[in-house]
Design a protein around this motif. Structure first.
Motif, PDB file in Angstrom:
ATOM      1  N   HIS A   1       0.907  -0.997   0.120  1.00  0.00           N
ATOM      2  CA  HIS A   1      -0.034   0.028   0.114  1.00  0.00           C
ATOM      3  C   HIS A   1       0.849   1.122  -0.051  1.00  0.00           C
ATOM      4  O   HIS A   1       1.248   1.815   1.017  1.00  0.00           O
ATOM      5  CB  HIS A   1      -0.832  -0.163   1.219  1.00  0.00           C
ATOM      6  CG  HIS A   1      -1.859   1.046   1.013  1.00  0.00           C
ATOM      7  ND1 HIS A   1      -3.029   0.794   2.235  1.00  0.00           N
ATOM      8  CD2 HIS A   1      -2.274   1.940   0.512  1.00  0.00           C
ATOM      9  CE1 HIS A   1      -3.711   1.823   1.951  1.00  0.00           C
ATOM     10  NE2 HIS A   1      -3.260   2.676   0.891  1.00  0.00           N
TER      11      HIS A   1
ATOM     12  N   HIS B   1       1.654   5.252  -2.314  1.00  0.00           N
ATOM     13  CA  HIS B   1       1.152   6.396  -3.145  1.00  0.00           C
ATOM     14  C   HIS B   1       2.157   7.263  -3.706  1.00  0.00           C
ATOM     15  O   HIS B   1       3.253   7.483  -2.863  1.00  0.00           O
ATOM     16  CB  HIS B   1      -0.039   7.050  -2.326  1.00  0.00           C
ATOM     17  CG  HIS B   1      -1.101   6.578  -1.888  1.00  0.00           C
ATOM     18  ND1 HIS B   1      -2.055   5.878  -2.683  1.00  0.00           N
ATOM     19  CD2 HIS B   1      -1.431   5.844  -0.832  1.00  0.00           C
ATOM     20  CE1 HIS B   1      -2.855   5.100  -2.335  1.00  0.00           C
ATOM     21  NE2 HIS B   1      -2.663   5.168  -0.869  1.00  0.00           N
TER      22      HIS B   1
ATOM     23  N   HIS C   1      -4.248   5.804  -5.814  1.00  0.00           N
ATOM     24  CA  HIS C   1      -5.723   6.050  -5.781  1.00  0.00           C
ATOM     25  C   HIS C   1      -6.268   5.932  -7.198  1.00  0.00           C
ATOM     26  O   HIS C   1      -5.919   6.779  -8.004  1.00  0.00           O
ATOM     27  CB  HIS C   1      -6.099   7.509  -4.977  1.00  0.00           C
ATOM     28  CG  HIS C   1      -5.912   7.394  -3.627  1.00  0.00           C
ATOM     29  ND1 HIS C   1      -6.379   6.759  -2.763  1.00  0.00           N
ATOM     30  CD2 HIS C   1      -4.767   8.319  -2.954  1.00  0.00           C
ATOM     31  CE1 HIS C   1      -5.952   6.960  -1.451  1.00  0.00           C
ATOM     32  NE2 HIS C   1      -5.144   7.938  -1.731  1.00  0.00           N
TER      33      HIS C   1
ATOM     34  N   GLU D   1      -5.741   1.494  -5.489  1.00  0.00           N
ATOM     35  CA  GLU D   1      -6.741   1.710  -4.582  1.00  0.00           C
ATOM     36  C   GLU D   1      -8.139   2.306  -4.813  1.00  0.00           C
ATOM     37  O   GLU D   1      -7.836   3.223  -5.428  1.00  0.00           O
ATOM     38  CB  GLU D   1      -5.926   2.714  -3.302  1.00  0.00           C
ATOM     39  CG  GLU D   1      -7.063   2.803  -2.063  1.00  0.00           C
ATOM     40  CD  GLU D   1      -6.761   3.239  -0.852  1.00  0.00           C
ATOM     41  OE1 GLU D   1      -5.138   3.883  -0.924  1.00  0.00           O
ATOM     42  OE2 GLU D   1      -7.103   3.467   0.222  1.00  0.00           O
TER      43      GLU D   1
ATOM     44  N   ASP E   1       0.962   2.744   3.893  1.00  0.00           N
ATOM     45  CA  ASP E   1       0.250   3.821   3.072  1.00  0.00           C
ATOM     46  C   ASP E   1       1.119   5.057   2.848  1.00  0.00           C
ATOM     47  O   ASP E   1       0.360   6.329   2.964  1.00  0.00           O
ATOM     48  CB  ASP E   1      -0.923   3.886   4.055  1.00  0.00           C
ATOM     49  CG  ASP E   1      -2.206   4.384   3.185  1.00  0.00           C
ATOM     50  OD1 ASP E   1      -2.244   5.053   1.952  1.00  0.00           O
ATOM     51  OD2 ASP E   1      -3.153   5.024   3.780  1.00  0.00           O
TER      52      ASP E   1
ATOM     53  N   HIS F   1       2.548   8.346   1.574  1.00  0.00           N
ATOM     54  CA  HIS F   1       2.380   9.302   0.696  1.00  0.00           C
ATOM     55  C   HIS F   1       3.382  10.269   0.167  1.00  0.00           C
ATOM     56  O   HIS F   1       3.266  11.088  -0.686  1.00  0.00           O
ATOM     57  CB  HIS F   1       1.021  10.213   1.244  1.00  0.00           C
ATOM     58  CG  HIS F   1      -0.194   9.493   1.081  1.00  0.00           C
ATOM     59  ND1 HIS F   1      -0.559   8.671   1.625  1.00  0.00           N
ATOM     60  CD2 HIS F   1      -1.237   9.687  -0.071  1.00  0.00           C
ATOM     61  CE1 HIS F   1      -1.962   8.103   1.320  1.00  0.00           C
ATOM     62  NE2 HIS F   1      -2.298   8.928   0.465  1.00  0.00           N
TER      63      HIS F   1
HETATM   64 ZN   LIG Z   1      -3.808   4.699   0.665  1.00  0.00          ZN
END
Ligand SMILES: [Zn+2]
Length: 815
Positions: free
Chosen positions: A451, A453, A484, A510, A641, A643
């Protein structure tokens, strides 16, 4: 050798390809037969969009059709400008310019017209609807050869225009600054991102009033002062300039000639050269805000600047280099100027593994004894980010200010880390040869981050190349691409980084719908359709069950991992409206889920008897175990996750069982099977293996396995290994979701059970089983932290590892 391995930003080298048609105004619709090459971090065109280009700039107007979104949060962009950059040195950083500030929709391609004549192209589009007015709007884009701007003329017609704002709006996120300046008599609204070398200016044509103010919404609205409406019609014409910097923008507005400044003498990778220009006498009319801004050069130390004629003082600087200055004479004609940087203070580092092979590494520079830690670039960058350097090739030349530093070398938790203290005097070069040994034996397991981004996700502005470097340098061996709302790939960045064999990957996405946090799911592998809306991926749905089903069934029901992201498990399992009473939740989502995020892993050590009801409901680890005890087993995973790119990935990972330890040989189908089966260990760093054995069985079983037992005696073998920067001091066994106190082991109470080498714990414990059971083991360094290897924020976390369950079925119980 200067500029060896020189890169800047995202793939600019590829992007600098100048199309053959760049010498004349051109307009075409992008198709599979004719695509476009645009460089930059925010390139959003897909097939069906329209390219307008002249000899100086390139722009993309999104196809006016329903459902045309630039990304997750920049939506409804049909008829809007989504890419804009100069042709020579492309760095598109525009998400979108909405010419009517989203007051009108442009979603009918039958209302689009194009016109191509010699040296000029026009594209016009009429609105297909408006949420607030019966009026219609028409936007006409015009691009002529020789212009440094694209013109957008908006004409709104209707009976009552009072409700219509004379405004455009802009999406250009996070690192952009929005303001206004006056250039000679011209009011110029601008938004600028110095580091990524992209500035945009908006002016109106002379007869009209000026752009006034930016608001502070996410889509920044720019309102124009307009004198009056003609009856039933209002028109405003914007000129949109792409430029490299504010001074370049000011010069472009003044129609000044381009000056190419070449800076030589930079050392190593990503020197990130900054220029400043200041007029020596008062004649050139550049606003102060423009001359105050640093101008970053491109990857080869070059910057093109439109400067009004006059004499300028030029200062070139780069981190670690002595600054130099020069005087340049600028005429009304294009010119070339060069300046050489002063000598650099630097380190030359090589990182190898125990066999002498170079390996990817993260170098963290920490200033000591009064030296400040360096700042190499923003957390959205690649390569050198804040105080970190990612080197996928294991070699780097890094210029940095003189001083004293601890340089922390690391390559994920299977490798020892090393700290070297270095004193750098001005102009000195220090050679650092570092060996990072792989000390943790993870044979049969590979580490995975499921996961992540970067900028294509639409909610951040991080370089995707930087994300990939981050993953590879942290020794993530399997990392699917999970932006995403779009299927995407990491393969080009792995190739560019020479790391194709170091990390297995696949396309995925995602789906990020509402309500939060229930309705976010990842899936991989998914078939990627490049240059199509959402990369060929499905759309979100307001109903989480519909959405996860859609995702699970995508690609003709092909096998894939569907991962529920950061859920509120109690809400999902039993309490939809979170009112405290059981309403069945969204439990039918579980039938489509293969794995579920259960981080933070350390929460498993919370004592359920001491938690408030609210904290118990929020504790994913405990809720996950509760679900398993209720017969609903979905394997657990932990993911960052991430970013942003400064230590973004690496501090959480999953070790997944694998028949190969070589990332180049990893079989994605096998990853899918093993994830679905729960053959997974979750960790912030420590590695753990466990097996359960019984005299009744031919061989021991491991996580994700199930065996049947007639008696009640088993033996649980637990082994925890840590590299030299991690430690654990507590091991706990959970049977059916409850901690078993007699199996609790702490370094304080059971010093003999723990050791100080790589193997911190290696014990066999009797576990009596008197019911159908699942066994989970967790280990933590309660009084430990990940420390400097993971930076200031994530470095505060404890080393912790949690297994997926081993299942035992009692024969006597079932009969
Ligand atoms: Zn995410």
């Amino acid at each position: 050798m200067l500029f060896a391995n020189f890169r800047f930003g995202l793939g600019w080298v590829l992007a600098a390809v100048v199309p053959a048609f760049a010498s004349a105004a051109d307009l075409y619709q992008i198709t599979a037969e004719r695509r476009v090459e645009i460089g930059g971090k925010e390139v959003d065109w897909i097939d069906g969009d329209y390219v307008l280009s002249n000899d100086r700039l390139i722009a993309v107007v999104a196809n006016p059709i329903v459902g045309r979104d630039a990304n997750m949060t920049t939506r409804g962009v049909g008829g809007c400008l989504i890419d804009l950059t100069r042709t020579g040195d492309m760095s598109d950083q525009l998400s979108a310019v909405y010419p009517t500030a989203q007051q009108f929709e442009f979603a009918d391609d039958a209302l689009l017209e194009t016109e191509v004549s010699d040296g000029e192209v026009r594209l016009s589009i009429t609105s297909s609807g408006s949420q607030r007015s019966s009026a219609t709007a028409r936007v006409e884009y015009r691009l002529r050869d020789g212009d440094d701007f694209i013109e957008a003329k908006v004409t709104v017609r209707g009976d009552d225009l009072a409700e219509i704002a004379t405004a455009c709006s802009v999406r250009a996120d996070r690192t952009f600054q929005f303001d206004r300046m006056t250039v000679d008599q011209n009011h110029v609204a601008y938004f600028t991102d110095a580091f990524f070398r992209q500035t945009y200016g908006i002016t109106t044509v002379k007869e009209q009033s000026s752009p006034s103010t930016w608001d502070d919404q996410r889509a920044r609205r720019l309102t124009f002062d307009l004198d009056s409406d003609r009856r039933g019609e209002r028109t405003w014409t914007m000129r949109l300039y792409p430029a490299a910097s504010l001074s370049d923008l000011a010069g472009s507005v003044l129609n000044a000639a381009p000056q190419t400044v070449e800076v030589t003498g930079a050392i190593g990778e990503l020197p990130r050269i900054e220029l400043s220009v200041s007029p020596i006498d008062d004649s050139p009319t550049l606003p102060e805000v423009a001359t105050d801004q640093s101008i970053y050069t491109d990857g080869v130390g070059r910057s093109v600047l439109h400067l009004p004629a006059g004499k300028y003082n030029l200062v070139a600087s780069a981190i670690g280099h002595r600054s130099t200055s020069a005087t340049i004479d600028v005429s009304q004609r294009p010119g070339n100027h060069s300046i050489e940087l002063g000598p650099a203070t630097r380190i030359v580092a090589t990182v190898v593994d125990g066999s002498g092979q170079t390996i990817p590494a993260k170098l963290t520079f920490i200033g000591v004894d009064g030296t400040e830690s360096p700042d190499f670039g923003p957390d959205t960058a690649d390569g050198s980010i804040r105080d970190c350097v990612y080197t996928t090739g294991g070699k780097t030349i890094r210029s940095l200010p003189p001083g004293d530093y601890d340089v922390v070398f690391s390559h994920g938790p299977e490798y020892d880390a090393e700290v070297q203290r270095v004193r750098l005097r001005p102009g000195e070069e220090a050679t650092l040869n570092v060996t990072l040994k792989r000390v943790v034996d993870t044979a049969g397991w590979i580490s995975a981050e499921l996961h992540s981004h970067s900028s294509p996700s639409g909610d951040n502005t991080s370089s995707q190349l930087g994300r990939v470097q981050n993953l590879v340098c942290e020794n993530i061996e399997f990392g699917p691409c999970t932006e995403h709302q779009r299927i995407d790939t990491y393969e080009d960045h792995l190739d560019e980084s020479g790391a194709r064999d170091l990390m297995a990957t696949c396309s995925g996405m995602e789906l990020t719908g509402g309500p939060l946090p229930i309705n976010h799911q990842n899936a991989f592998p998914l078939r990627w359709a490049p240059h199509q809306q959402n990369g060929g991926g499905p759309r979100t749905d307001q109903d989480p069950i519909t959405q996860i089903k859609r995702l699970a069934m995508w690609d003709d029901e092909a096998d894939k991992v569907v991962q529920i992201n950061h859920p509120n498990l109690n809400q999902m399992a039993r309490d939809k409206d979170k009112d405290g009473t059981d309403d069945g939740g969204f439990a039918s989502m579980f039938q489509f889920a293969d794995v579920i995020e259960v981080h933070p892993p350390q929460a498993i050590f919370d004592d359920p008897d001491e938690l408030s009801d609210a904290d118990l409901v929020d504790n994913r680890m405990l809720q996950w175990m509760r679900l398993i005890s209720e017969g609903q087993f979905i394997p657990g995973v932990v993911n960052t996750d991430a970013h942003y790119n400064h230590h973004g990935s690496g501090w959480l990972r999953n070790w997944v069982q694998s028949s190969t330890d070589d990332p180049a040989e990893i079989d994605i189908d096998e990853m899918t099977r093993h994830l679905e089966a729960g053959k997974v260990i979750m960790s912030t760093g420590p590695f753990m293996t466990l097996s359960l054995n019984s005299k009744e069985w031919e061989k021991a079983i491991g996580v994700g396995d199930t065996a049947t037992l007639a008696g009640d005696t088993t033996e649980l073998a637990v082994k925890v290994q840590c590299a030299n920067w991690l430690d654990i001091d507590r091991v706990e066994v959970f049977v059916n979701g409850r901690r078993v106190p007699e199996l609790s082991r702490r370094r304080q109470t059971h010093p003999d059970a723990f050791a100080d080498g790589v193997v911190k714990f290696d014990q066999t414990m009797p576990v009596s089983i008197d019911d159908d059971s699942f066994i989970i083991v967790a280990a933590i360094g309660e009084n430990q932290v990940l420390g400097r290897v993971m930076g200031e924020t994530f470095g505060q976390l404890p080393p912790v590892v949690v297994s997926n369950p081993i299942f035992v079925r009692r024969e006597s119980i079932r009969n």
